[in-house]
Motif scaffolding. Structure first.
Motif, PDB file in Angstrom:
ATOM      1  N   ARG A 237      35.599  47.949  34.052  1.00  0.00           N
ATOM      2  CA  ARG A 237      36.574  47.279  34.914  1.00  0.00           C
ATOM      3  C   ARG A 237      37.470  48.291  35.626  1.00  0.00           C
ATOM      4  NH1 ARG A 237      37.010  43.521  30.622  1.00  0.00           N
ATOM      5  NH2 ARG A 237      38.845  44.652  29.843  1.00  0.00           N
ATOM      6  N   ALA A 238      37.884  49.308  34.884  1.00  0.00           N
ATOM      7  CA  ALA A 238      38.781  50.307  35.468  1.00  0.00           C
ATOM      8  C   ALA A 238      38.078  51.151  36.521  1.00  0.00           C
ATOM      9  CB  ALA A 238      39.346  51.201  34.361  1.00  0.00           C
ATOM     10  N   LEU A 239      36.842  51.562  36.235  1.00  0.00           N
ATOM     11  CA  LEU A 239      36.156  52.484  37.142  1.00  0.00           C
ATOM     12  C   LEU A 239      35.635  51.784  38.394  1.00  0.00           C
ATOM     13  CD1 LEU A 239      34.233  54.897  34.731  1.00  0.00           C
ATOM     14  CD2 LEU A 239      36.430  55.217  35.878  1.00  0.00           C
ATOM     15  N   LEU A 240      35.297  50.511  38.297  1.00  0.00           N
ATOM     16  CA  LEU A 240      34.816  49.815  39.488  1.00  0.00           C
ATOM     17  C   LEU A 240      35.918  49.633  40.532  1.00  0.00           C
ATOM     18  CD1 LEU A 240      32.352  47.105  38.098  1.00  0.00           C
ATOM     19  CD2 LEU A 240      31.826  49.247  39.287  1.00  0.00           C
ATOM     20  N   ASN A 241      37.154  49.854  40.129  1.00  0.00           N
ATOM     21  CA  ASN A 241      38.259  49.834  41.088  1.00  0.00           C
ATOM     22  C   ASN A 241      38.437  51.168  41.799  1.00  0.00           C
ATOM     23  OD1 ASN A 241      39.126  47.154  40.711  1.00  0.00           O
ATOM     24  ND2 ASN A 241      40.227  47.720  38.835  1.00  0.00           N
ATOM     25  N   GLN A 242      37.675  52.162  41.359  1.00  0.00           N
ATOM     26  CA  GLN A 242      37.764  53.484  41.955  1.00  0.00           C
ATOM     27  C   GLN A 242      36.893  53.586  43.211  1.00  0.00           C
ATOM     28  OE1 GLN A 242      39.372  56.664  41.004  1.00  0.00           O
ATOM     29  NE2 GLN A 242      40.665  55.028  40.215  1.00  0.00           N
ATOM     30  N   PRO A 243      37.427  54.131  44.302  1.00  0.00           N
ATOM     31  CA  PRO A 243      36.594  54.332  45.502  1.00  0.00           C
ATOM     32  C   PRO A 243      35.365  55.177  45.176  1.00  0.00           C
ATOM     33  CG  PRO A 243      38.906  54.758  45.974  1.00  0.00           C
ATOM     34  CD  PRO A 243      38.806  54.606  44.495  1.00  0.00           C
ATOM     35  N   GLY A 244      34.218  54.745  45.665  1.00  0.00           N
ATOM     36  CA  GLY A 244      32.988  55.503  45.487  1.00  0.00           C
ATOM     37  C   GLY A 244      32.183  55.145  44.270  1.00  0.00           C
ATOM     38  N   VAL A 245      32.771  54.439  43.288  1.00  0.00           N
ATOM     39  CA  VAL A 245      32.024  54.043  42.081  1.00  0.00           C
ATOM     40  C   VAL A 245      31.357  52.702  42.346  1.00  0.00           C
ATOM     41  CG1 VAL A 245      32.159  53.434  39.641  1.00  0.00           C
ATOM     42  CG2 VAL A 245      33.565  55.307  40.551  1.00  0.00           C
ATOM     43  N   ILE A 246      30.025  52.665  42.222  1.00  0.00           N
ATOM     44  CA  ILE A 246      29.285  51.445  42.544  1.00  0.00           C
ATOM     45  C   ILE A 246      28.825  50.690  41.304  1.00  0.00           C
ATOM     46  CG2 ILE A 246      26.983  52.500  42.689  1.00  0.00           C
ATOM     47  CD1 ILE A 246      26.496  50.800  45.192  1.00  0.00           C
ATOM     48  N   ASN A 247      28.737  51.410  40.155  1.00  0.00           N
ATOM     49  CA  ASN A 247      28.318  50.750  38.918  1.00  0.00           C
ATOM     50  C   ASN A 247      28.645  51.654  37.742  1.00  0.00           C
ATOM     51  OD1 ASN A 247      27.236  48.822  37.210  1.00  0.00           O
ATOM     52  ND2 ASN A 247      25.275  48.681  38.277  1.00  0.00           N
ATOM     53  N   VAL A 248      28.721  51.054  36.562  1.00  0.00           N
ATOM     54  CA  VAL A 248      28.877  51.792  35.310  1.00  0.00           C
ATOM     55  C   VAL A 248      27.827  51.241  34.355  1.00  0.00           C
ATOM     56  CG1 VAL A 248      30.402  52.428  33.402  1.00  0.00           C
ATOM     57  CG2 VAL A 248      31.346  52.097  35.710  1.00  0.00           C
ATOM     58  N   ILE A 249      26.966  52.123  33.856  1.00  0.00           N
ATOM     59  CA  ILE A 249      25.811  51.709  33.049  1.00  0.00           C
ATOM     60  C   ILE A 249      26.076  51.984  31.577  1.00  0.00           C
ATOM     61  CG2 ILE A 249      23.317  51.923  32.761  1.00  0.00           C
ATOM     62  CD1 ILE A 249      24.330  51.004  35.576  1.00  0.00           C
ATOM     63  N   ASN A 250      25.841  50.999  30.752  1.00  0.00           N
ATOM     64  CA  ASN A 250      25.937  51.160  29.301  1.00  0.00           C
ATOM     65  C   ASN A 250      24.586  51.623  28.779  1.00  0.00           C
ATOM     66  OD1 ASN A 250      26.283  50.981  26.556  1.00  0.00           O
ATOM     67  ND2 ASN A 250      27.031  48.863  26.553  1.00  0.00           N
ATOM     68  N   PHE A 251      24.501  52.894  28.345  1.00  0.00           N
ATOM     69  CA  PHE A 251      23.229  53.427  27.868  1.00  0.00           C
ATOM     70  C   PHE A 251      22.690  52.663  26.659  1.00  0.00           C
ATOM     71  CE2 PHE A 251      23.958  57.848  29.824  1.00  0.00           C
ATOM     72  CZ  PHE A 251      22.995  57.637  30.791  1.00  0.00           C
ATOM     73  N   HIS A 252      23.562  52.015  25.917  1.00  0.00           N
ATOM     74  CA  HIS A 252      23.132  51.315  24.703  1.00  0.00           C
ATOM     75  C   HIS A 252      22.515  49.953  25.013  1.00  0.00           C
ATOM     76  CE1 HIS A 252      25.232  54.384  22.349  1.00  0.00           C
ATOM     77  NE2 HIS A 252      26.223  54.265  23.210  1.00  0.00           N
ATOM     78  N   GLN A 253      22.646  49.513  26.256  1.00  0.00           N
ATOM     79  CA  GLN A 253      22.057  48.230  26.666  1.00  0.00           C
ATOM     80  C   GLN A 253      21.501  48.349  28.080  1.00  0.00           C
ATOM     81  OE1 GLN A 253      25.361  45.464  26.059  1.00  0.00           O
ATOM     82  NE2 GLN A 253      24.439  44.781  24.134  1.00  0.00           N
TER      83      GLN A 253
END
Length: 505
Positions: free
Chosen positions: A386-402
């Protein structure tokens, strides 16, 4: 080296270097990396292993090792010493690589009779391709200007290496300049020379020709040569000395020279994809390849050797260059992502050392603290995302465990699965928008899952190779099993690729 360079500069290449491989060899025109870590160490590893970071353990140039509890460089080895130099640059070996290479397999298949030599300015560019069982791997020491190795391979340098070092070629190159190799109006595949987004060489005030070489501080007198075409000349000359000194190809047992030209990477980082420096370097490198092949023809015999060419990663256009064409691109300063993730976790769960490291676009969480505070990995992930998707340039955050639960295109899904090593990878991968990367405003870099970083050349030429090409998608993991099939030996232990049928046939 990005794939499109083959064609952008084709008309200016000689007929003896890149064009010789393209016009007479086999060209895999749609060749890509298959994991989300397009960096130098992993690239050299997986070209030669046919594996992936998930198995090889080489997940970056540097990474956090959970078993050691610290950052680890991909070829560091504190148990060995420098051979041939006076500094610590030789404390290296392939011990961190957990699988075999095609060069290892050749040694095993010949009961050790095959000779294997790795050569590169960069230690990781020489060591990882040469594998565990090599006769030797040699790299350039910017402190003394010598080619060195480590006690992992030998206790003292062979006579031919000492003789080469006595030639003092670096000293000769330092006394010269890097100037245009052809008239300025012929650099039609480049922008004008003076661009604000290009990074100058050490000691320079502007990134323009001619480039004069100023010894860098910190005792690394010869470091600047790496970012010039003289680094390629030095590498080629040392490779030729290795062929002669080790008598490679002189008997009926197949030998292997793993040669990596490191200077295009240094030059590309500083000046970018459309700089005159980049074009000039590839035209000069073409002549070095032509000379290498000509000398192999004369000593080994044309048709008696097999050469393949690829690259350890591609490269993004400099954002400043892209912006001229109104293409979305930008730079995110180092450290921002890690700090935002840390602040989000502290706000949600209280103060604590929640993040052990942030590198290679990956967040390494403190698993012990999560367990102590009874915080589920999924909850930590949602907080960070949630925090990083508010950052300019960040399009996704992937959970390696899922990974399989992520909404990703299949190609990116495979890259995420292939890069995750539980003890050496982070928990979350931060995916930037195309054209964005972390770094500085001058120069460029690589490391993403986008085509400009994954699409690299793959050329086969010489013994057993018929002229042809394919645009079927091939993978870096296919190179080692293709070589194994051509040689009739077992593929490396961690191989996940397949022989390229069109090449073998």
């Amino acid at each position: 080296m990005r794939y499109d360079y083959l064609y952008r500069y084709y008309d200016k290449f000689t007929t003896g270097g890149f064009r010789r491989m393209m016009d007479e060899g086999f060209n895999c025109r749609n060749n890509h990396y298959h994991y989300a870590a397009t960096y130098t160490g992993p690239g050299h590893t997986h070209i030669y292993t046919g594996s992936a970071p998930a198995l090889s353990g080489i997940v970056g140039n540097d990474f956090y090792d959970r078993n050691l509890g610290r950052l680890l460089y991909c070829t560091e080895d504190t148990t060995v010493s420098t051979v041939g130099g006076t500094g610590p640059a030789g404390k290296m070996s392939p011990r961190t690589m957990l699988v075999t290479t095609i060069t290892d397999q050749l040694k095993l298949a010949t009961e050790g009779r095959a000779k294997v030599v790795g050569v590169a300015l960069k230690d990781r560019g020489a060591i990882l391709p040469a594998g565990h069982a090599a006769n030797g791997a040699y790299w350039f020491d910017s402190k003394d200007g010598n080619w060195i190795t480590s006690t992992f391979y030998m206790q003292e340098l062979p006579k031919w290496v000492n003789d080469f070092n006595k030639r003092r070629l670096p000293e000769q190159f330092m006394a010269q300049k890097w100037e245009f190799s052809r008239p300025l109006n012929q650099y039609t595949a480049s922008t004008t020379d003076d661009q604000p987004y290009e990074a100058p060489l050490p000691g320079e005030s502007k990134a323009v020709f001619p480039h004069e070489f100023i010894a860098t501080t910190g005792g690394l007198r010869y470091e600047v040569l790496r970012a010039t075409p003289y680094g390629d000349v030095l590498s080629k000359e040392f490779a030729l000395a290795a062929i002669k000194g080790e008598q490679l190809g002189a008997d009926n047992v197949t030998d292997f020279l793993a040669l990596s030209f490191s200077s295009p990477d240094y030059i590309g980082h500083a000046f970018g994809t459309h700089a005159i420096e980049t074009e000039d370097n590839y035209l000069r490198l073409d002549r070095q390849l032509a000379d290498l092949f000509a000398q192999l023809d004369a000593t080994i015999g044309k048709g008696n050797y097999l050469a393949f060419l690829s690259a350890d990663h591609g490269v993004a256009d400099v954002p400043g260059f892209s912006q001229v064409y109104r293409i979305p691109a930008n730079v995110k300063p180092y450290g921002v992502v890690g700090e935002v993730a840390k602040a989000a976790l502290e706000k949600a769960f209280g103060s604590g050392n929640w993040i052990l490291a942030y590198m290679n676009q990956q967040v390494y969480l403190n698993h012990s603290l999560l367990a102590e505070k009874k915080i589920a990995m999924g909850d930590a992930y949602e907080t960070v995302k949630r925090a990083l998707l508010n950052q300019p340039g960040v399009i996704n955050v992937i959970n390696f465990h899922q990974v399989t639960a992520q909404a990703l295109p299949e190609v990116q899904m495979e890259m995420m699965r292939n890069v995750f090593h539980p003890n050496r990878s982070g928990d979350f991968y931060v995916m930037f928008q195309s054209g964005w990367f972390e770094g500085r405003n001058k120069g460029t870099t690589h490391g993403t899952t986008y085509a400009y970083d994954t699409h690299v050349p793959l050329l086969f030429y010489g013994w057993g190779i018929k002229h042809g090409q394919t645009v079927r998608r091939t993978k870096i993991a296919d190179i080692a099993p293709t070589l194994a099939a051509l040689l009739g030996i077992l593929e490396p232990s961690g191989t996940i690729g397949n022989p390229i049928e069109e090449v073998v046939n």
